[in-house]
Structures are given as structure tokens and as C-alpha cells.
Design a protein around this motif. Structure first.
Motif, PDB file in Angstrom:
ATOM      1  N   GLN B  94       0.841  -1.126   0.033  1.00 43.92           N
ATOM      2  CA  GLN B  94      -0.106   0.003  -0.103  1.00 43.92           C
ATOM      3  C   GLN B  94       0.908   1.269  -0.137  1.00 43.92           C
ATOM      4  O   GLN B  94       0.355   2.307  -0.595  1.00 43.92           O
ATOM      5  N   ASP B 171      -2.025  -4.401  -3.262  1.00 42.40           N
ATOM      6  CA  ASP B 171      -2.634  -3.768  -1.959  1.00 42.40           C
ATOM      7  C   ASP B 171      -2.727  -2.152  -2.480  1.00 42.40           C
ATOM      8  O   ASP B 171      -1.967  -1.367  -2.033  1.00 42.40           O
ATOM      9  N   GLU B 172      -3.720  -1.657  -2.864  1.00 39.79           N
ATOM     10  CA  GLU B 172      -4.263  -0.533  -3.080  1.00 39.79           C
ATOM     11  C   GLU B 172      -2.980   0.406  -3.786  1.00 39.79           C
ATOM     12  O   GLU B 172      -2.667   1.480  -2.968  1.00 39.79           O
TER      13      GLU B 172
HETATM   14 MG   LIG Z   1      -4.797  -1.752   3.565  1.00 38.43          MG
END
Ligand SMILES: [Mg+2]
Ligand SMILES: Nc1ncnc2c1ncn2[C@@H]1O[C@H](COP(=O)(O)OP(=O)(O)OP(=O)(O)O)[C@@H](O)[C@H]1O
Lengths: 266, 314
Positions: B94, B171-172
Motif C-alpha cells: 500500500q 494492495d491499493e
Molecule cells: Mg490497507
């Protein structure tokens, strides 16, 4: 095209550099003039300090004196011998303790206890402990740099963001890749900080040690000025120590920035 | 309706999660984050996880990657249980995790270099080719701190893609990018995926991004995180942004929003702060429904305004 841009950039850089240079010269000149004025007017406290003119004439004499240069040489040798031995032992030890959790848990408390003892407090013990005064001085210099560098590396490695290690793992790194390509470079900035701070400490330590245990070196030169009542010589000694310390730290920073090129670019 | 005609890459793997639970803490302080999560990352397909912020998406990724052990349940890759992290599952985090001490080139070529898969010349060519693809060829010799946030994200994307892992867990990866950069990145990513056809898991909290990218859409619930519904997204590939005006896309979006709406209502009842935001977004969605349909009559799919982030808790 690119060439022209880079030349223009270099020009700007040079100009600003020379501007800061002249500002530095300016402030030093003003400082010296004020100092001279204060001693001339016999201002309280500062009035007792030798005037810059006296210091300069003493310095001029010292510059022709081989003893003065021997003091430089002796202090430098002590500093760099102690400092380099500290790096040779401290860097690998710090890396080992940083990368190895169990070893750190076992050995680190010893460092935690030793660290708060100021290196100067080691002077009497090491004078008794080592067969020659020279060795004891190099030893305290070593201590001054040693703890700083070990603690900085351990701190540097243990505070590495776990994301880097996870990323390295998921990209297929072996254990040795993780050490050489991640832990080591990630800790380099702290190594450089540790060395720079350590270098400052070694000068503080060696000067004190020379006053106590030696008949040579810049520390002793300053002390001799005091004992003989030659006050301008004290100032010459102090200034020499300042200059020597400044250049040693600058050297470390220069070498350090070679090893950490990614930090320059912010 | 057009099914995907592309075949999975040779190295693609199949990953599955069965009844995975994950709790943090002990005794009274126990926090149940994942509850009975089961789904499969099908070979060579792009699965998208959507769920509100803080529902446990990163935790799911960490469990799949092997960085965290599930409290109960099974995680397996090609039938073998997952016991720890490994190079067969590549994670894009992320937050940026480019190595600050390596240049863009060194970062991107890191994987094949440490696994000794490609030799000097070949490695350099492949790396430069990928960098060119994401417009970073002039930045090969620069350090990450010299790149903008969007450039760092692109570099990180190709650092992962160069490895053709069995499974890629993202992740994002586009969180925090501005709308322009974000849609560029979505395009790069979808092209890279369609070219290599690895097994991909893409986590996002933006529903529209999710539907645009996905072959399958997994909708998650909050407190604790469960799988609410798995939807197949049979939109044509190669994906173009114009697909976002098509009726199929809008049907999927409406259904997904309804499910997320239910979730938000539950959270609302539980006093969650983000529910109000969501309700607002949902009511806007109603107004929007008419517009893209008109767009279709023009024969030109138009880009729908993003509302996906509205149910995210900022
Ligand atoms: Mg997260
Ligand atoms: N190590 C941990 N210890 C205790 N609680 C944790 C831990 N890691 C995550 N949590 C909790 O688990 C929940 C889910 O966290 P997670 O990071 O997986 O959410 P997320 O869906 O990725 O959120 P975001 O969209 O904001 O990234 C949060 O409520 C968080 O507080």
C-alpha cells in the motif's frame, strides 16, 4: 542542449557557492574586529583574552616552529589510529548485532551500560591499564568513536522499515541478498552519522588525554600555553584544534556522501 | 456477452483461501478482523477485492503473502499449503517500498538479478523496455527520492511485473494518486496484465476502478471482514475506459453498490462514521444512472464521475 542546461546549472551553483563563501568571510572579519575592539577597550571578561593581533603574531612564529607541526602530526596520528581501529571493529560488530536478534539480546546490555560512561572518564583507567601513554591515548580515542558507531549501526538496522525486507523477500532474495543489498545499504546513512559524531568525540577525548598524559599534541600545546603563562599560545592551540576537528569531520562527511549518493538528491 | 479469450501465462498459479479467520490480541482485547473468508484466485485472472477502508484488506493480503499466519483456516497455492512468504507470491504494498538506495533501474531489475534469471544484457534490455512502457526510461538512473509519487508507483508496478510471479498481490497500489495519474496507471496496469496474464489480486476501495480492472469482483464486509459476494465481470478485453459507459458495466456497478449500501446501513446502525458519506454517494448514484444510458445512444461511452471513494473513511 542538455550540455547548455547543465553548464547553466553549474554556473548558478558556483555563484551561490561563492556568495556563501563571501558571507562566511564577512562574518569572520566582523567577529575578529569586534574581538580586537573588545580587548582594546578592556571590556569585562573578554578584555583578558589575548587580542587577535597578538594571536596572529604568535601564530606566525608557531608556523615556523617544527614543534607546532609535530603537535599536529601527533594528534592526527592518535585520532586516526583510534578512529580507524574503532571502525574496523565497530562496523562489522554493529552489523552483526543489528542483523542478529539473539546476539543483540545477549550482547547489547553491555553496550547500554558502557555507553553513558563519558569517554573522558576512561582516561585514568586506561593510563593505568596500558603500558605506554601513547597506547592509552589511542585507546580512549578508540572508545570515543567505537560506542557511537556500534550504537548507530544497530539503531540504523533495527529501525529499517519492515516493508523493505518484505519486498526483498517477495522479490526472491536469499538471506545474503537481504544482508548485502538491503540491511547494509539501508544502515549506511546511520553509519555515516555515527562516524561524523564519533569523529567529534575523538577530538574532545584526545585533547583531554593529551593534557593529562602526554608531552606532545595540540592538547598538550594548549596546556603548555597555560602552564607557561603564554596566553596567545592557548588561543593558537584552541584554534588549531578547532580547525583540525573541522577538517576531520568534513573529510568523514565527504567520504560518507560518496557512499550514500541517494541522500544528496532530496 | 464476450468472455475473456486470452490464455493464462505459463507461470500463473491458483491460490485459495478457505475459512480463514484472523484475530489480533488476546482475551478481552481480542479483535476479530477476518471471519470465515473463502475465495479463490483463479489462474490467469484478475480478482479485485473491494471493501471499505479499515475492513481488513491489507490483513488479507498479508495472510495470502504469508507474512501473517491465519488464526484458523487454510491458505494454499496450487494445492500446497502456504506457510510463509516466498518469491512465488509477489506483493506490491500500500505504501511505496522502492529501495531508496537503488536507482530506478536497479530497483526494477532487482528481482531477476537476485534470482539470477537474466544475464546482464538481457536484464538491461527487459528492464529498459518496461521502463519505456511506463514512461520512465529517462529516469532509469535516478533515485526514488528524485521521482514524483506517481512515477514511484509506476516504477513499483514494473518492479513487480518484471518477475512474472505465479501470483501477484497488490494492495491499493494507486491510492493517493491524483485522478489523471490514476487513470493512466489503471491503463498501464490493465495492458501489462492483459499481456502477461498472471494470477492477480488487486485490492482497492474504489468500486469503479475495481470493476474496470476485474475479471472477478470480491465484495467484502466490515467488522469483521467476510466475503459478501463474488461477482463475475464479463466485460470485453482488452479493456478500454469506454466500457464504463456500457449497460453491462452499469448493471454490475448498481448491484455492487446495493451490496455495499447494505453494508453501510449495517455500519450505520453500529454507529460507523463513514456510513453517512456512503449514503450521500448512493443517492448521487441514482441521479447518475440516467446519464450514461444517454451516452450510449450517442455511440460514445463516456467516463462516469467517480463516486467510489465516497464510502471510504477519510
Ligand atoms: Mg490497507
Ligand atoms: N497488527 C495488528 N494488531 C491489531 N490490530 C490490527 C493489526 N493490523 C491490523 N489491525 C486491525 O485490523 C483492521 C483491518 O486493518 P487493515 O489494515 O487490514 O485494513 P484495510 O482494509 O487494509 O484498511 P485501508 O483501506 O485503510 O488500508 C483494522 O481495524 C486494524 O486496526
Amino acid at each position: 542542449m542538455n550540455d547548455r542546461i547543465s553548464r547553466a546549472l553549474a554556473g548558478i551553483k558556483n555563484r551561490t557557492r561563492s556568495r556563501t563563501f563571501w558571507r562566511g568571510i564577512f562574518s569572520l572579519t566582523v567577529f575578529t574586529l569586534l574581538w580586537e575592539l573588545c580587548t582594546y577597550l578592556k571590556a569585562p571578561i573578554i578584555g583578558n583574552v589575548p587580542a587577535p593581533s597578538e594571536v596572529v603574531s604568535t601564530l606566525a612564529v608557531q608556523l615556523h616552529n617544527t614543534y607546532y607541526w609535530l603537535s599536529w602530526k601527533d594528534s592526527m596520528i592518535r585520532i586516526f589510529t583510534g578512529f580507524i581501529i574503532a571502525q574496523i571493529i565497530g562496523v562489522p560488530l554493529g552489523l552483526f548485532l543489528g542483523a542478529n536478534d539473539r546476539a543483540r539480546e545477549v550482547l547489547f546490555p553491555i553496550f547500554e551500560i558502557m555507553r553513558p560512561v563519558p569517554p573522558l572518564a576512561w582516561v585514568p583507567v586506561s593510563v593505568i591499564f596500558w603500558p605506554s601513554a601513547e597506547m592509552s591515548m589511542i585507546f580512549v580515542t578508540f572508545l570515543g568513536a567505537f560506542f557511537t558507531v556500534v550504537l548507530n549501526i544497530v539503531e540504523g538496522i533495527t529501525s529499517i522499515d519492515v516493508r523493505y525486507i518484505r519486498a526483498a523477500h517477495s522479490l526472491g532474495s536469499s538471506r545474503s541478498d537481504i544482508f548485502w543489498r538491503v540491511l547494509l545499504p539501508a544502515s549506511l546513512p546511520s553509519v555515516v552519522v555515527g562516524m561524523t559524531v564519533g569523529m567529534g568525540i575523538t577530538w574532545a577525548v584526545v585533547v583531554a588525554a593529551e593534557m593529562v598524559a602526554s608531552k606532545t599534541g595540540l592538547g598538550y600545546l594548549t596546556w603548555r600555553g597555560y602552564v607557561a603563562g603564554e596566553f596567545p599560545l592557548i588561543v593558537v592551540g584552541m584554534m588549531s584544534i578547532g580547525i583540525a576537528g573541522y577538517f576531520s569531520s568534513a573529510l568523514i562527511r565527504l567520504v560518507g556522501s560518496r557512499f550514500t549518493p541517494w541522500l544528496k538528491t532530496r | 456477452m464476450m468472455k475473456t479469450t486470452l490464455t493464462p501465462g505459463q507461470r500463473a498459479g491458483e491460490m485459495s483461501m478457505e475459512n480463514v479467520c484472523k484475530t489480533y490480541g488476546a482475551d478481552v482485547l481480542t479483535k476479530e478482523v477476518l471471519k470465515d473468508c473463502s475465495f479463490t484466485l483463479e489462474k490467469g485472472r484478475l480478482t479485485v477485492l473491494v471493501g471499505p477502508s479499515g475492513c481488513g484488506k491489507s490483513t488479507l493480503i498479508n495472510v495470502l503473502a504469508g507474512y501473517e499466519k491465519p488464526t484458523s483456516g487454510r491458505v494454499s497455492l496450487d494445492g500446497e499449503p502456504v506457510t510463509g512468504p516466498g518469491p512465488d507470491r509477489l506483493v506490491v504494498f500500500q505504501e511505496t517500498a522502492l529501495f531508496p538506495w537503488m536507482t530506478t533501474f536497479e530497483n526494477v531489475s532487482y528481482g531477476p538479478r537476485v534470482r539470477k534469471e537474466l544475464s546482464g544484457r538481457e536484464l538491461a534490455d527487459t528492464t529498459m523496455q518496461l521502463l519505456k512502457m511506463v514512461g520512465l526510461e529517462d529516469f532509469a538512473g535516478k533515485y526514488p527520492s528524485q521521482l514524483s509519487g506517481g512515477m514511484q508507483r509506476r516504477a513499483e508496478l514494473v518492479r513487480a511485473m518484471i518477475n512474472h510471479p505465479k501470483v501477484m498481490l497488490m494492495d491499493e497500489p494507486f491510492r493517493g494518486l491524483d485522478a489523471m495519474t490514476r487513470s493512466l496507471m489503471q491503463e498501464y496496469y490493465v495492458r501489462l496484465f492483459e499481456e502477461h496474464r498472471g494470477t492477480n489480486l488487486f485490492v482497492t476501495s474504489e468500486l469503479e476502478e475495481g470493476i474496470f480492472l476485474a475479471d472477478r469482483l470480491v465484495i467484502l464486509t466490515n467488522h469483521p471482514c467476510r466475503v459478501k459476494k463474488i461477482m463475475d465481470v464479463d466485460l470485453p478485453r482488452p479493456r478500454e475506459f469506454s466500457v464504463m459507459g456500457s449497460p453491462e458495466y452499469l448493471d454490475i456497478k448498481r448491484e455492487a453498490l446495493e451490496l455495499l449500501h447494505e453494508e453501510a446501513m449495517k455500519s450505520f446502525a453500529a454507529g460507523a462514521v463513514n456510513a453517512a458519506d456512503f449514503l450521500e454517494a448512493y443517492s448521487k448514484m441514482g441521479e447518475e444512472q440516467a446519464r450514461p444510458k444517454a451516452g450510449k445512444d450517442d455511440g460514445e461511452g463516456q467516463r462516469v464521475t467517480r463516486t467510489g471513494s465516497a464510502y471510504e473513511n477519510h
